[in-house]
Write an enzyme that holds these catalytic residues in place. Structure first.
Site: not given
Ligand code: ZN
Length: 81
Positions: A42, A6
């Site tokens: 993330c 990500e």
């Molecule tokens: Zn991550």
């Protein structure tokens, strides 16, 4: 901590000038798809570039994809005021 797909995707897009993101699709697993939700790092990283209604689609099981908003995954993100 290593870097997740990500953050790689966002970093690459941002480095090439992209600023508007429509959604994120997360697929996990090596041989078979498994449920894999974005990690906490993330989630915070994404929150610095997208609003709380940003859609994150996550593979769940049996071909099903679930939809979450960034706020559902990270209800109290860190923000500089
Ligand atoms: Zn991550």
């Amino acid at each position: 901590m290593s870097i997740c797909a990500e953050r790689v995707a966002f970093s690459k897009a941002i480095s090439e000038g992209e600023k508007n993101f429509e959604c994120l699709l997360v697929l996990g697993g090596k041989e078979n798809l498994i449920y894999t939700s974005p990690c906490g790092y993330c989630r915070q990283f994404i929150s610095e570039f997208c609003d709380k209604n940003f859609k994150i689609y996550i593979y769940y099981e049996d071909g099903k994809i679930i939809e979450k908003t960034l706020e559902e995954l990270l209800p109290d993100n860190f923000e500089l005021k």
